[in-house]
Motif scaffolding. Structure first.
Motif, PDB file in Angstrom:
ATOM      1  N   ARG A 142       0.838  -1.198   0.000  1.00 27.54           N
ATOM      2  CA  ARG A 142       0.000   0.000   0.000  1.00 27.54           C
ATOM      3  C   ARG A 142       0.876   1.252   0.000  1.00 27.54           C
ATOM      4  NH1 ARG A 142      -4.688  -0.235  -0.589  1.00 27.54           N
ATOM      5  NH2 ARG A 142      -5.113   1.780   0.317  1.00 27.54           N
ATOM      6  N   TRP A 143       1.800   1.283  -0.953  1.00 27.73           N
ATOM      7  CA  TRP A 143       2.777   2.359  -1.074  1.00 27.73           C
ATOM      8  C   TRP A 143       2.067   3.690  -1.244  1.00 27.73           C
ATOM      9  CZ3 TRP A 143       5.842   4.034  -5.837  1.00 27.73           C
ATOM     10  CH2 TRP A 143       6.914   4.828  -5.457  1.00 27.73           C
ATOM     11  N   GLY A 144       2.325   4.621  -0.346  1.00 24.79           N
ATOM     12  CA  GLY A 144       1.702   5.936  -0.388  1.00 24.79           C
ATOM     13  C   GLY A 144       0.207   5.910  -0.141  1.00 24.79           C
ATOM     14  N   GLY A 145      -0.310   4.842   0.477  1.00 20.23           N
ATOM     15  CA  GLY A 145      -1.738   4.727   0.724  1.00 20.23           C
ATOM     16  C   GLY A 145      -2.515   4.259  -0.489  1.00 20.23           C
ATOM     17  N   ALA A 146      -1.820   4.002  -1.599  1.00 21.65           N
ATOM     18  CA  ALA A 146      -2.487   3.537  -2.824  1.00 21.65           C
ATOM     19  C   ALA A 146      -2.506   2.011  -2.852  1.00 21.65           C
ATOM     20  CB  ALA A 146      -1.753   4.068  -4.050  1.00 21.65           C
ATOM     21  N   ASP A 147      -3.292   1.482  -3.750  1.00 21.37           N
ATOM     22  CA  ASP A 147      -3.388   0.033  -3.893  1.00 21.37           C
ATOM     23  C   ASP A 147      -2.230  -0.452  -4.769  1.00 21.37           C
ATOM     24  OD1 ASP A 147      -4.615  -2.225  -3.094  1.00 21.37           O
ATOM     25  OD2 ASP A 147      -6.263  -2.135  -4.534  1.00 21.37           O
ATOM     26  N   ALA A 148      -1.005  -0.143  -4.346  1.00 16.96           N
ATOM     27  CA  ALA A 148       0.203  -0.502  -5.083  1.00 16.96           C
ATOM     28  C   ALA A 148       1.233  -1.031  -4.092  1.00 16.96           C
ATOM     29  CB  ALA A 148       0.750   0.720  -5.817  1.00 16.96           C
ATOM     30  N   ARG A 149       2.145  -1.843  -4.606  1.00 15.78           N
ATOM     31  CA  ARG A 149       3.174  -2.434  -3.761  1.00 15.78           C
ATOM     32  C   ARG A 149       4.528  -2.160  -4.397  1.00 15.78           C
ATOM     33  NH1 ARG A 149       4.501  -8.688  -3.190  1.00 15.78           N
ATOM     34  NH2 ARG A 149       4.271  -8.476  -5.400  1.00 15.78           N
ATOM     35  N   LEU A 150       5.474  -1.711  -3.601  1.00 19.66           N
ATOM     36  CA  LEU A 150       6.842  -1.495  -4.052  1.00 19.66           C
ATOM     37  C   LEU A 150       7.668  -2.679  -3.575  1.00 19.66           C
ATOM     38  CD1 LEU A 150       8.929   0.436  -5.316  1.00 19.66           C
ATOM     39  CD2 LEU A 150       9.237   1.415  -3.045  1.00 19.66           C
ATOM     40  N   HIS A 151       8.396  -3.328  -4.485  1.00 15.93           N
ATOM     41  CA  HIS A 151       9.159  -4.523  -4.143  1.00 15.93           C
ATOM     42  C   HIS A 151      10.551  -4.411  -4.765  1.00 15.93           C
ATOM     43  CE1 HIS A 151       9.772  -8.760  -3.121  1.00 15.93           C
ATOM     44  NE2 HIS A 151      10.355  -8.869  -4.303  1.00 15.93           N
TER      45      HIS A 151
END
Length: 171
Positions: A142-151
């Motif tokens: 939840r990168w930056g509160g968004a529905d995204a993932r940083l890996h």
């Protein structure tokens, strides 16, 4: 009933930075009635629990004690109380066989080490011949509160084909 959020109070976050929780509560800024506030709190609770660092996230909405209403619109205070999970580290080991070579592996994973809901891990595998793998990774859900993932990950793999040839591949 029309109203706006006046104040947001976060309680119970001991290891986790308050900004991680506040990122999930951004929808409260635009809520203009009790129904929207309730819906935003329900979505935020689900997102906070999906981070797998909280046992629960409870919300309470109350009339704001401040006398600064926005025109005729009443104000509400939102209090979010989180209970953090105590066990955030896991380890696993295993033995398996792939392409005729036996190997042993181990993995250690730690969540929320720096208080930003991150996952850090190391994984190692050693084969009975010369094959081995080493992997170090970090994930920010939840990168930056968004529905995204940083890996991000770094790995080194050595494959042994000694049973079939004398060639050894390094990658």
């Amino acid at each position: 009933t029309p109203c706006r959020v006046h104040r947001l109070v976060v309680r119970g976050a001991e290891q986790t930075h308050e900004s991680v929780i506040r990122n999930e509560l951004r929808a409260l800024r635009t809520a203009s009635n009790l129904g929207e506030i309730h819906a935003a709190c329900a979505v935020a609770a689900a997102h906070l629990e999906s981070l797998q660092i909280f046992e629960a996230a409870d919300f309470a909405v109350d009339r704001a004690r401040a006398d600064g209403s926005q025109g005729d619109m009443p104000l509400a205070d939102v209090v979010v109380t989180v209970s953090e999970r105590q066990r955030l580290a896991t380890a696993s080991t295993g033995v398996h066989s792939t392409a005729g070579e036996g190997s042993m592996d181990a993995e250690v994973r730690v969540r929320n080490l720096f208080g930003r809901a991150e996952v850090l891990g190391v994984e190692m595998e050693a084969g009975q011949h010369k094959s081995n793998t080493f992997r170090l990774y970090a994930t920010k859900p939840r990168w930056g509160g968004a529905d995204a993932r940083l890996h991000a990950e770094v790995c080194k793999t050595v494959l042994s084909h000694q049973r079939k040839s004398s060639y050894s591949e390094k990658g």
